[in-house]
Design a protein around this motif. Structure first.
Motif, PDB file in Angstrom:
ATOM      1  N   ARG A 224       1.515  11.145  -6.358  1.00  0.00           N
ATOM      2  CA  ARG A 224       1.369   9.697  -6.279  1.00  0.00           C
ATOM      3  C   ARG A 224      -0.068   9.308  -6.569  1.00  0.00           C
ATOM      4  O   ARG A 224      -0.993  10.005  -6.194  1.00  0.00           O
ATOM      5  CB  ARG A 224       1.774   9.195  -4.898  1.00  0.00           C
ATOM      6  N   GLN A 225      -0.171   8.173  -7.210  1.00  0.00           N
ATOM      7  CA  GLN A 225      -1.496   7.696  -7.559  1.00  0.00           C
ATOM      8  C   GLN A 225      -1.839   6.519  -6.642  1.00  0.00           C
ATOM      9  O   GLN A 225      -1.044   5.581  -6.478  1.00  0.00           O
ATOM     10  CB  GLN A 225      -1.522   7.237  -9.017  1.00  0.00           C
ATOM     11  N   LEU A 226      -2.991   6.594  -6.003  1.00  0.00           N
ATOM     12  CA  LEU A 226      -3.425   5.528  -5.116  1.00  0.00           C
ATOM     13  C   LEU A 226      -3.845   4.302  -5.920  1.00  0.00           C
ATOM     14  O   LEU A 226      -4.376   4.416  -7.019  1.00  0.00           O
ATOM     15  CB  LEU A 226      -4.591   5.995  -4.242  1.00  0.00           C
ATOM     16  N   ILE A 227      -3.597   3.134  -5.349  1.00  0.00           N
ATOM     17  CA  ILE A 227      -4.043   1.897  -5.978  1.00  0.00           C
ATOM     18  C   ILE A 227      -5.050   1.226  -5.042  1.00  0.00           C
ATOM     19  O   ILE A 227      -5.012   1.407  -3.833  1.00  0.00           O
ATOM     20  CB  ILE A 227      -2.873   0.926  -6.259  1.00  0.00           C
TER      21      ILE A 227
END
Length: 80
Positions: A61-64
Motif C-alpha cells: 500500500r502506498q501512503l497518501i
C-alpha cells in the motif's frame, strides 16, 4: 463456533469426557493441541465443521498525504 460457544459446549460433557479431554490435551505438544481439541469437538458432535482461516495476502500500500490535522483528532472531536 466462537470461544464462548465452545466453552458452553464443553460444559455439557460428562465429567469423564472432560477428564479425557484434559488428558489428551496434556499429552500433545503445543502444535497438536488445537487439532486434538477440534477433533474431540467433532467426535462429540459439539460442532459440525471447522472452518480454516483464510490466508491473507500482504498488499503493498502506498501512503497518501493529508492536509490539515490528523484524522484521529477529527474523529475524537466528532465523538464529543
Amino acid at each position: 463456533m466462537r470461544m464462548p460457544e465452545i466453552v458452553e459446549a464443553i460444559k455439557t460433557l460428562s465429567p469423564a469426557d472432560r477428564h479425557h479431554l484434559r488428558k489428551l490435551l496434556k499429552e500433545q505438544d503445543e502444535a497438536d493441541k488445537l487439532e486434538v481439541f477440534h477433533q474431540i469437538l467433532l467426535s462429540q458432535g459439539l460442532v459440525k465443521e471447522l472452518k480454516k482461516p483464510h490466508a491473507t495476502e500482504t498488499i503493498e500500500r502506498q501512503l497518501i498525504e493529508v492536509k490539515g490535522k490528523p484524522v484521529s483528532e477529527t474523529i475524537i472531536e466528532e465523538r464529543k
